[in-house]
Design a protein around this motif. Structure first.
Motif, mmCIF file in Angstrom:
data_model
loop_
_atom_site.group_PDB
_atom_site.id
_atom_site.type_symbol
_atom_site.label_atom_id
_atom_site.label_comp_id
_atom_site.label_asym_id
_atom_site.label_seq_id
_atom_site.Cartn_x
_atom_site.Cartn_y
_atom_site.Cartn_z
ATOM 1 N N MET A 117 1.027 -1.037 0.137
ATOM 2 C CA MET A 117 0.410 -0.146 0.368
ATOM 3 C C MET A 117 1.167 1.182 0.369
ATOM 4 S SD MET A 117 -3.253 -0.668 -0.422
ATOM 5 C CE MET A 117 -2.318 -2.093 -1.352
ATOM 6 N N TYR A 118 2.269 1.449 0.151
ATOM 7 C CA TYR A 118 3.049 2.399 -0.117
ATOM 8 C C TYR A 118 4.103 2.059 -0.382
ATOM 9 C CZ TYR A 118 3.904 1.018 4.819
ATOM 10 O OH TYR A 118 4.437 -0.186 6.189
ATOM 11 N N ASP A 119 5.707 2.519 -0.476
ATOM 12 C CA ASP A 119 6.447 2.688 -1.307
ATOM 13 C C ASP A 119 7.394 1.791 -0.456
ATOM 14 O OD1 ASP A 119 7.824 3.032 -3.927
ATOM 15 O OD2 ASP A 119 9.264 4.604 -2.676
ATOM 16 N N ALA A 120 7.514 2.684 0.808
ATOM 17 C CA ALA A 120 8.385 1.441 1.403
ATOM 18 C C ALA A 120 8.148 0.526 2.343
ATOM 19 C CB ALA A 120 8.981 2.771 2.584
ATOM 20 N N GLU A 121 6.954 0.079 1.684
ATOM 21 C CA GLU A 121 6.477 -1.237 2.958
ATOM 22 C C GLU A 121 8.216 -2.374 2.337
ATOM 23 O OE1 GLU A 121 2.283 -3.948 3.125
ATOM 24 O OE2 GLU A 121 2.674 -2.431 2.206
ATOM 25 N N ARG A 122 7.841 -2.985 2.818
ATOM 26 C CA ARG A 122 8.628 -4.020 3.136
ATOM 27 C C ARG A 122 7.731 -5.563 3.450
ATOM 28 N NH1 ARG A 122 9.928 -0.878 0.908
ATOM 29 N NH2 ARG A 122 13.007 -0.680 0.163
ATOM 30 N N ALA A 123 8.026 -6.801 2.359
ATOM 31 C CA ALA A 123 7.904 -8.161 2.528
ATOM 32 C C ALA A 123 7.834 -8.690 4.014
ATOM 33 C CB ALA A 123 8.724 -8.946 2.086
ATOM 34 N N THR A 124 6.815 -9.235 5.382
ATOM 35 C CA THR A 124 7.290 -9.655 6.592
ATOM 36 C C THR A 124 7.138 -10.947 6.312
ATOM 37 O OG1 THR A 124 4.881 -9.275 6.210
ATOM 38 C CG2 THR A 124 6.341 -7.809 7.205
ATOM 39 N N CYS A 125 7.003 -12.279 5.334
ATOM 40 C CA CYS A 125 7.861 -12.992 5.075
ATOM 41 C C CYS A 125 7.964 -13.461 3.644
ATOM 42 C CB CYS A 125 6.008 -13.951 5.448
ATOM 43 S SG CYS A 125 4.790 -13.910 3.850
ATOM 44 N N SER A 126 8.376 -14.479 3.099
ATOM 45 C CA SER A 126 8.436 -15.301 2.072
ATOM 46 C C SER A 126 7.533 -16.050 1.452
ATOM 47 C CB SER A 126 9.600 -16.269 2.067
ATOM 48 O OG SER A 126 10.831 -15.784 2.336
ATOM 49 N N ALA A 127 7.548 -15.725 -0.471
ATOM 50 C CA ALA A 127 6.147 -16.404 -1.201
ATOM 51 C C ALA A 127 7.011 -17.125 -2.213
ATOM 52 C CB ALA A 127 5.946 -15.237 -1.619
ATOM 53 N N VAL A 128 6.933 -18.465 -1.997
ATOM 54 C CA VAL A 128 7.890 -19.044 -2.849
ATOM 55 C C VAL A 128 5.951 -20.247 -3.556
ATOM 56 C CG1 VAL A 128 9.196 -21.518 -3.176
ATOM 57 C CG2 VAL A 128 9.546 -20.081 -1.240
ATOM 58 N N VAL A 129 6.677 -20.316 -5.280
ATOM 59 C CA VAL A 129 5.989 -21.142 -6.047
ATOM 60 C C VAL A 129 5.737 -22.714 -5.583
ATOM 61 C CG1 VAL A 129 5.934 -21.732 -8.528
ATOM 62 C CG2 VAL A 129 6.215 -19.146 -7.821
ATOM 63 N N GLN A 130 5.254 -22.499 -5.362
ATOM 64 C CA GLN A 130 4.517 -24.374 -5.008
ATOM 65 C C GLN A 130 4.350 -25.060 -5.785
ATOM 66 O OE1 GLN A 130 1.957 -26.495 -2.081
ATOM 67 N NE2 GLN A 130 3.129 -26.764 -0.842
ATOM 68 N N THR A 131 3.253 -24.751 -6.590
ATOM 69 C CA THR A 131 2.821 -25.601 -7.768
ATOM 70 C C THR A 131 3.291 -24.594 -9.147
ATOM 71 O OG1 THR A 131 0.989 -26.684 -6.273
ATOM 72 C CG2 THR A 131 0.619 -26.724 -9.063
ATOM 73 N N ALA A 132 3.661 -24.920 -9.787
ATOM 74 C CA ALA A 132 4.036 -24.470 -11.041
ATOM 75 C C ALA A 132 2.664 -24.364 -11.956
ATOM 76 C CB ALA A 132 5.096 -25.256 -12.484
ATOM 77 N N GLY A 133 3.338 -22.619 -12.975
ATOM 78 C CA GLY A 133 1.669 -21.880 -13.669
ATOM 79 C C GLY A 133 1.797 -21.209 -13.867
ATOM 80 N N TYR A 134 1.121 -20.030 -14.259
ATOM 81 C CA TYR A 134 0.909 -18.908 -14.606
ATOM 82 C C TYR A 134 0.884 -17.553 -13.222
ATOM 83 C CZ TYR A 134 2.814 -20.600 -19.017
ATOM 84 O OH TYR A 134 3.513 -21.573 -19.756
#
Length: 272
Positions: A117-134
């Protein structure tokens, strides 16, 4: 001897395909996949937009492959893009300092990842693709402008945030009070809801990591579910045999987390 030919990449002679000539052989440059209404509507958030609002996004949307194991972002990362999956499934993971990993959420075609929601926001977790797709990706700056405008997308994202909060809250409660059998059933159902088939490609090691338990625990639990006629497990694949039975076994560990998304979808379609 091969001779490099100079090409004016700013020429207006061909706006569709530009070529690079090496050794006298012209090779077409990569062409950006066409964005279509039918394709974009494979993501349920995009499908809830009116056709006019959706088509207005086309110049900013990009269809990208989601390779299994790819990190879309990690803890502390800046959000450059938001991702709207179509057939890919992405795990939200929290990694401890000692390397221990637990899944805190899952996102598929019902949602979006990388919402900032704002430019300085940073991730609080990791997002990892588990099932391939698009997925369709959109620059975070563009998405922030859409939210600031207060239009249909802003309304959808507020509903989605509420639904995700309900999922995360249920994961916390389930981790504390649900049995490992209930947790595994819920985990499988969460994938099934976001999958296009009744088979889930996953190893016992992955399930153990996501649930924060030992592999032996998953082995014993999966055997019990198979003996009860709920699943059929073979190396790397879990086939759902009895979904109703799986839901009954999961109990509120699954149903409570699903209510938020059902409310979001009902509200979105009623206002579409």
């Amino acid at each position: 001897m091969y001779r490099k030919q100079n090409i004016d990449l700013n020429s207006n002679a061909s706006n569709a395909i530009r070529t690079i000539a090496l050794g006298g052989v012209a090779k077409p440059a990569a062409v950006k996949p066409m964005i279509s209404v039918a394709g974009a509507q494979q993501n349920e958030l995009l499908r809830a937009l009116s056709r006019t609002d959706l088509e207005a996004l086309f110049p900013h949307l990009e269809l990208v492959p989601m390779v299994a194991g790819k990190h879309l972002y990690d803890f502390g990362s800046k959000f450059d893009y938001a991702y709207f999956p179509t057939n890919a499934i992405v795990s939200l993971l929290y990694v401890m300092e000692d390397g221990a990993t637990t899944e805190i959420g899952v996102v598929g075609r019902e949602g979006v990842l990388g919402l900032a929601m704002y430019d300085a926001e940073r991730a609080t977790c990791s997002a990892v693709v588990q099932t391939a797709g698009y997925a369709y990706r959109l620059k975070s700056s563009v998405l922030r402008e859409l939210v600031a405008s207060g239009g249909a997308m802003a309304q959808l994202l507020m509903r989605y945030t509420f639904a995700m909060f309900a999922q995360l809250a249920q994961n916390v409660v389930g981790g504390r009070h649900c049995t490992i059998e209930q947790k595994l059933c819920r985990w499988l159902l969460d994938r099934l809801d976001r999958s296009l088939s009744d088979e889930i490609k996953v190893t016992q090691d992955t399930m153990a990591t996501m649930l924060g338990v030992r592999r032996e625990t998953i082995t014993m639990t999966a055997r019990k579910l198979q003996a009860d006629g709920l699943i059929q497990y073979r190396r790397g694949t879990v086939a759902i045999v009895d979904r109703a039975g799986l839901e009954e076994c999961a109990g509120t560990c699954y149903r409570a987390g699903k209510i938020g998304f059902e409310q979001m979808q009902a509200s979105a379609w009623n206002n579409a």
